[in-house]
Scaffold this motif. Sequence first.
Motif, PDB file in Angstrom:
ATOM      1  N   SER A   1      26.667 -78.168 -20.429  1.00  0.00           N
ATOM      2  CA  SER A   1      25.495 -78.230 -21.289  1.00  0.00           C
ATOM      3  C   SER A   1      24.211 -78.521 -20.506  1.00  0.00           C
ATOM      4  N   PRO A   2      23.198 -77.656 -20.579  1.00  0.00           N
ATOM      5  CA  PRO A   2      21.915 -77.939 -19.923  1.00  0.00           C
ATOM      6  C   PRO A   2      21.283 -79.235 -20.409  1.00  0.00           C
ATOM      7  N   ASN A   3      21.482 -79.571 -21.693  1.00  0.00           N
ATOM      8  CA  ASN A   3      20.916 -80.811 -22.225  1.00  0.00           C
ATOM      9  C   ASN A   3      21.400 -82.038 -21.461  1.00  0.00           C
ATOM     10  N   GLU A   4      22.636 -81.971 -20.967  1.00  0.00           N
ATOM     11  CA  GLU A   4      23.228 -83.106 -20.262  1.00  0.00           C
ATOM     12  C   GLU A   4      23.093 -82.986 -18.746  1.00  0.00           C
ATOM     13  N   ASN A   5      22.556 -81.870 -18.281  1.00  0.00           N
ATOM     14  CA  ASN A   5      22.494 -81.620 -16.843  1.00  0.00           C
ATOM     15  C   ASN A   5      21.046 -81.431 -16.381  1.00  0.00           C
ATOM     16  N   GLU A   6      20.589 -80.194 -16.220  1.00  0.00           N
ATOM     17  CA  GLU A   6      19.230 -79.961 -15.720  1.00  0.00           C
ATOM     18  C   GLU A   6      18.166 -80.632 -16.587  1.00  0.00           C
TER      19      GLU A   6
END
Length: 456
Positions: free
Chosen positions: A235-240
């Motif tokens: 998930s981008p929300n949790e990463n980048e």
Amino acid sequence: MNKIPEMFLERMKNMLDSEFPEFEQSYQETAYQGLRVNTLKLSVEQFLSQTSFSLEPIPWCPSGFYYTEQNRPGKHPYHAAGLYYIQEPSAMSVVEVLQPEPGEKVLDLCAAPGGKSTQIAAYLQGEGLLIANEIYGNRVKSLSENIERCGIKNTLVTNETPARLAERFPAFFDRILVDAPCSGEGMFRKLAEACTDWSTQKVQECADVQAEILDDAAQMLKPGGVLVYSTCTFSPNENESSIAQFLKRQPEFELLGIEKEHGMSSGNPQWGNNRDDLQHTVRLWPHHLKGEGHFIAKLQKKDGEIISQRKAASSPIAKESLQLWKAYQKEFLQSSFPETGYIQFGDQLYLLPPHSPELNRLKVVRPGLHLGTLKKGRFEPSHALALALRPWEIGQSQSFSQDSEQILRYLKGESLINDSTEKGWTVVCVDGYPLGWGKVANGQMKNHYPKGLRWL
């Protein structure tokens, strides 16, 4: 094959575009299995010369190897002796990015079940301090047990919230690992429960928790210190996006480059408010390499104030307790333990790691090396002490080969025949590596292998 959530697949199709069919196909394949040699106890070369496992090197971890399920390494005496740790291959990459050095103070903030903590400890080689923290009480036991099995001496295991630790340890650590609780998308191939537990709501909830944890970690890092953030999700929300927002809140931090090799990919700046520096982050995709999904970011704190910490009291134990321990040590061990640094909780004696902070008002599960139990007029050694001993520190011992009947009997909790003229506490070893204690008397060795660890 585990049932993958449809909403997740739809999002991944939009994220990966032409790569999506290859990504989706990876879920038809069996998850890879890995083990990591515990270099606190032996070298990789020594391990390879002694094991019969069929192994293949994991390219991003010098002490890591793929194994096949036929090897069953979890049911081998070497596992009970802490010679290796069974760990998902991609997860081994995180501490390789952290690169702790002997003598440093390191925090593993979300540490259970202990794979990354034991890897950090191997890098520290007994020098410096590791605090392995787990907020959830039902998970901290496995963390403590794995620290014990791997024979780690210089670790405090705590059961605190990140916010509570941040209050106690401002600007204290040289390196911090935040292996954040996440939605677990990278484990869908391996864990069916990760699939059933997933939802878009959980993704957002995890992102919110990660932001709080990162801000707490930022307070605990020294100026010039390194913070590594990792997840096992896509998930981008949790990463980048999580890292982009952190850098906005904490401008004293900057991203450091991570070498992209062995199939690793750069993070995507478009998934984090188009911050160009997000290309320094790393993604591990299951269709690019032999492992599960991971994300890693490496950050450095550029400035801030160094705050001194008060150390733990050197020897807050009764004189009689110390005498019992020293008498036992003289009779049954070859090693030379420190004169100070001991702490007693009830009838349990521990040796604190060097540079330990004050422990008052902290939920400490394991305050360093558990030496044993103080009983009336005698000292009884702990299982942790046996596993922490190096071959040259052992006094009385009896060693058996890895495939011997005696080793199997010992791990099942049975007594052993012993024709030695020596009596008393004896370290039972497998090929020279400690497994636990026995007590010799009248031609027999009474088994002191912990009941909860015995093989059925």
